[in-house]
Design a protein around this motif. Structure first.
Motif, PDB file in Angstrom:
ATOM      1  N   PRO A 185     -12.923 143.698  94.172  1.00  0.00           N
ATOM      2  CA  PRO A 185     -13.764 144.586  93.360  1.00  0.00           C
ATOM      3  C   PRO A 185     -12.982 145.523  92.435  1.00  0.00           C
ATOM      4  O   PRO A 185     -13.394 145.737  91.295  1.00  0.00           O
ATOM      5  N   LYS A 186     -11.868 146.064  92.887  1.00  0.00           N
ATOM      6  CA  LYS A 186     -11.096 146.972  92.031  1.00  0.00           C
ATOM      7  C   LYS A 186     -10.535 146.235  90.823  1.00  0.00           C
ATOM      8  O   LYS A 186     -10.561 146.748  89.701  1.00  0.00           O
ATOM      9  N   THR A 187     -10.044 145.030  91.040  1.00  0.00           N
ATOM     10  CA  THR A 187      -9.514 144.228  89.947  1.00  0.00           C
ATOM     11  C   THR A 187     -10.619 143.876  88.962  1.00  0.00           C
ATOM     12  O   THR A 187     -10.440 143.959  87.746  1.00  0.00           O
ATOM     13  N   MET A 188     -11.780 143.485  89.499  1.00  0.00           N
ATOM     14  CA  MET A 188     -12.901 143.126  88.625  1.00  0.00           C
ATOM     15  C   MET A 188     -13.390 144.326  87.829  1.00  0.00           C
ATOM     16  O   MET A 188     -13.701 144.212  86.643  1.00  0.00           O
ATOM     17  N   ARG A 189     -13.442 145.479  88.460  1.00  0.00           N
ATOM     18  CA  ARG A 189     -13.902 146.681  87.754  1.00  0.00           C
ATOM     19  C   ARG A 189     -12.927 147.057  86.633  1.00  0.00           C
ATOM     20  O   ARG A 189     -13.327 147.379  85.520  1.00  0.00           O
ATOM     21  N   ALA A 190     -11.625 146.980  86.931  1.00  0.00           N
ATOM     22  CA  ALA A 190     -10.618 147.280  85.901  1.00  0.00           C
ATOM     23  C   ALA A 190     -10.681 146.255  84.779  1.00  0.00           C
ATOM     24  O   ALA A 190     -10.578 146.600  83.597  1.00  0.00           O
ATOM     25  N   GLY A 191     -10.873 144.994  85.133  1.00  0.00           N
ATOM     26  CA  GLY A 191     -10.979 143.944  84.140  1.00  0.00           C
ATOM     27  C   GLY A 191     -12.202 144.106  83.264  1.00  0.00           C
ATOM     28  O   GLY A 191     -12.157 143.868  82.050  1.00  0.00           O
ATOM     29  N   TRP A 192     -13.311 144.524  83.891  1.00  0.00           N
ATOM     30  CA  TRP A 192     -14.539 144.734  83.112  1.00  0.00           C
ATOM     31  C   TRP A 192     -14.338 145.848  82.085  1.00  0.00           C
ATOM     32  O   TRP A 192     -14.799 145.743  80.939  1.00  0.00           O
ATOM     33  N   ALA A 193     -13.645 146.904  82.470  1.00  0.00           N
ATOM     34  CA  ALA A 193     -13.408 148.009  81.539  1.00  0.00           C
ATOM     35  C   ALA A 193     -12.598 147.522  80.336  1.00  0.00           C
ATOM     36  O   ALA A 193     -12.916 147.861  79.190  1.00  0.00           O
ATOM     37  N   ARG A 194     -11.577 146.711  80.587  1.00  0.00           N
ATOM     38  CA  ARG A 194     -10.786 146.163  79.474  1.00  0.00           C
ATOM     39  C   ARG A 194     -11.609 145.208  78.632  1.00  0.00           C
ATOM     40  O   ARG A 194     -11.539 145.225  77.402  1.00  0.00           O
ATOM     41  N   PHE A 195     -12.396 144.357  79.300  1.00  0.00           N
ATOM     42  CA  PHE A 195     -13.225 143.402  78.569  1.00  0.00           C
ATOM     43  C   PHE A 195     -14.219 144.130  77.672  1.00  0.00           C
ATOM     44  O   PHE A 195     -14.410 143.751  76.515  1.00  0.00           O
ATOM     45  N   ALA A 196     -14.844 145.162  78.185  1.00  0.00           N
ATOM     46  CA  ALA A 196     -15.840 145.911  77.405  1.00  0.00           C
ATOM     47  C   ALA A 196     -15.201 146.487  76.142  1.00  0.00           C
ATOM     48  O   ALA A 196     -15.787 146.418  75.050  1.00  0.00           O
ATOM     49  N   SER A 197     -13.999 147.030  76.266  1.00  0.00           N
ATOM     50  CA  SER A 197     -13.301 147.583  75.099  1.00  0.00           C
ATOM     51  C   SER A 197     -12.940 146.495  74.108  1.00  0.00           C
ATOM     52  O   SER A 197     -13.137 146.645  72.896  1.00  0.00           O
ATOM     53  N   MET A 198     -12.414 145.393  74.622  1.00  0.00           N
ATOM     54  CA  MET A 198     -12.015 144.299  73.741  1.00  0.00           C
ATOM     55  C   MET A 198     -13.224 143.664  73.058  1.00  0.00           C
ATOM     56  O   MET A 198     -13.172 143.341  71.867  1.00  0.00           O
ATOM     57  N   ALA A 199     -14.304 143.498  73.788  1.00  0.00           N
ATOM     58  CA  ALA A 199     -15.515 142.896  73.219  1.00  0.00           C
ATOM     59  C   ALA A 199     -16.104 143.791  72.138  1.00  0.00           C
ATOM     60  O   ALA A 199     -16.583 143.295  71.108  1.00  0.00           O
ATOM     61  N   THR A 200     -16.047 145.094  72.353  1.00  0.00           N
ATOM     62  CA  THR A 200     -16.547 146.027  71.336  1.00  0.00           C
ATOM     63  C   THR A 200     -15.730 145.881  70.048  1.00  0.00           C
ATOM     64  O   THR A 200     -16.287 145.804  68.952  1.00  0.00           O
ATOM     65  N   GLY A 201     -14.412 145.818  70.168  1.00  0.00           N
ATOM     66  CA  GLY A 201     -13.557 145.613  69.004  1.00  0.00           C
ATOM     67  C   GLY A 201     -13.825 144.283  68.332  1.00  0.00           C
ATOM     68  O   GLY A 201     -13.851 144.188  67.097  1.00  0.00           O
ATOM     69  N   PHE A 202     -14.058 143.251  69.118  1.00  0.00           N
ATOM     70  CA  PHE A 202     -14.351 141.914  68.582  1.00  0.00           C
ATOM     71  C   PHE A 202     -15.635 141.949  67.763  1.00  0.00           C
ATOM     72  O   PHE A 202     -15.687 141.407  66.651  1.00  0.00           O
ATOM     73  N   ILE A 203     -16.650 142.604  68.285  1.00  0.00           N
ATOM     74  CA  ILE A 203     -17.951 142.685  67.598  1.00  0.00           C
ATOM     75  C   ILE A 203     -17.829 143.483  66.311  1.00  0.00           C
ATOM     76  O   ILE A 203     -18.357 143.092  65.267  1.00  0.00           O
ATOM     77  N   ILE A 204     -17.111 144.595  66.357  1.00  0.00           N
ATOM     78  CA  ILE A 204     -16.917 145.414  65.152  1.00  0.00           C
ATOM     79  C   ILE A 204     -16.178 144.608  64.089  1.00  0.00           C
ATOM     80  O   ILE A 204     -16.543 144.621  62.907  1.00  0.00           O
ATOM     81  N   ALA A 205     -15.139 143.879  64.483  1.00  0.00           N
ATOM     82  CA  ALA A 205     -14.385 143.060  63.535  1.00  0.00           C
ATOM     83  C   ALA A 205     -15.253 141.960  62.940  1.00  0.00           C
ATOM     84  O   ALA A 205     -15.197 141.703  61.739  1.00  0.00           O
ATOM     85  N   ALA A 206     -16.062 141.335  63.769  1.00  0.00           N
ATOM     86  CA  ALA A 206     -16.941 140.266  63.287  1.00  0.00           C
ATOM     87  C   ALA A 206     -17.978 140.812  62.295  1.00  0.00           C
ATOM     88  O   ALA A 206     -18.279 140.157  61.288  1.00  0.00           O
ATOM     89  N   GLN A 207     -18.502 141.996  62.573  1.00  0.00           N
ATOM     90  CA  GLN A 207     -19.496 142.599  61.661  1.00  0.00           C
ATOM     91  C   GLN A 207     -18.875 143.025  60.352  1.00  0.00           C
ATOM     92  O   GLN A 207     -19.501 142.916  59.299  1.00  0.00           O
ATOM     93  N   SER A 208     -17.642 143.489  60.387  1.00  0.00           N
ATOM     94  CA  SER A 208     -17.004 143.928  59.142  1.00  0.00           C
ATOM     95  C   SER A 208     -16.579 142.745  58.283  1.00  0.00           C
ATOM     96  O   SER A 208     -16.398 142.888  57.074  1.00  0.00           O
ATOM     97  N   ASN A 209     -16.402 141.560  58.893  1.00  0.00           N
ATOM     98  CA  ASN A 209     -16.036 140.358  58.143  1.00  0.00           C
ATOM     99  C   ASN A 209     -17.249 139.602  57.643  1.00  0.00           C
ATOM    100  O   ASN A 209     -17.121 138.638  56.900  1.00  0.00           O
ATOM    101  N   ALA A 210     -18.439 140.009  58.070  1.00  0.00           N
ATOM    102  CA  ALA A 210     -19.660 139.297  57.672  1.00  0.00           C
ATOM    103  C   ALA A 210     -20.135 139.696  56.294  1.00  0.00           C
ATOM    104  O   ALA A 210     -19.839 140.616  55.683  1.00  0.00           O
TER     105      ALA A 210
END
Length: 132
Positions: free
Chosen positions: A107-132
């Motif tokens: 659970p600790k690893t998954m929780r830490a991984g989720w926090a990183r994923f959420a940040s990375m996914a947010t950046g991915f979405i922002i980049a995709a929207q700015s390139n559209a």
């Protein structure tokens, strides 16, 4: 329990006096704990779709992030079917620091991984929207 108490929100230490607000905080913690438990349960294989845990709009981010986490050995490759919950759990575990060897991610690893994923996914979405 741990995600609501000592290893998470520290719900017992909150200084909220209003029961309604405390209930809302507990509900947020419960949702996060449920996601973490689902990821831990899926780590060894699950036919469930990844969209049982994440919004379908985040799948392209996971598709892009996943291959960057794979190593050269077969053990360091994601063995699960693409876009399955087990596939997502593998990605989240790797982001949380799991090295594919020794004990499985908890659970600790998954929780830490989720926090990183959420940040990375947010950046991915922002980049995709700015390139559209």
């Amino acid at each position: 329990f741990r995600s609501l108490k000592s290893d998470g929100l520290r719900l017992e230490e909150t200084q909220m006096q209003d029961a309604g607000r405390l209930f809302k905080l507990a509900l947020i913690g419960l949702a996060a704990a449920t996601r973490t438990v689902q990821l831990v349960d899926a780590r060894d294989g699950s036919d469930r779709p990844a969209t049982d845990v994440i919004d379908p709009g985040l799948l392209p981010a996971a598709d892009a992030i996943g291959p960057t986490l794979e190593g050269k050995t077969p053990r360091q490759k994601n063995p699960h079917p693409s876009r399955s919950l087990a596939w997502l759990a593998w990605i989240i575990a790797r982001l949380g620091g799991w090295n594919c060897y020794y004990k499985p991610p908890g659970p600790k690893t998954m929780r830490a991984g989720w926090a990183r994923f959420a940040s990375m996914a947010t950046g991915f979405i922002i980049a995709a929207q700015s390139n559209a």
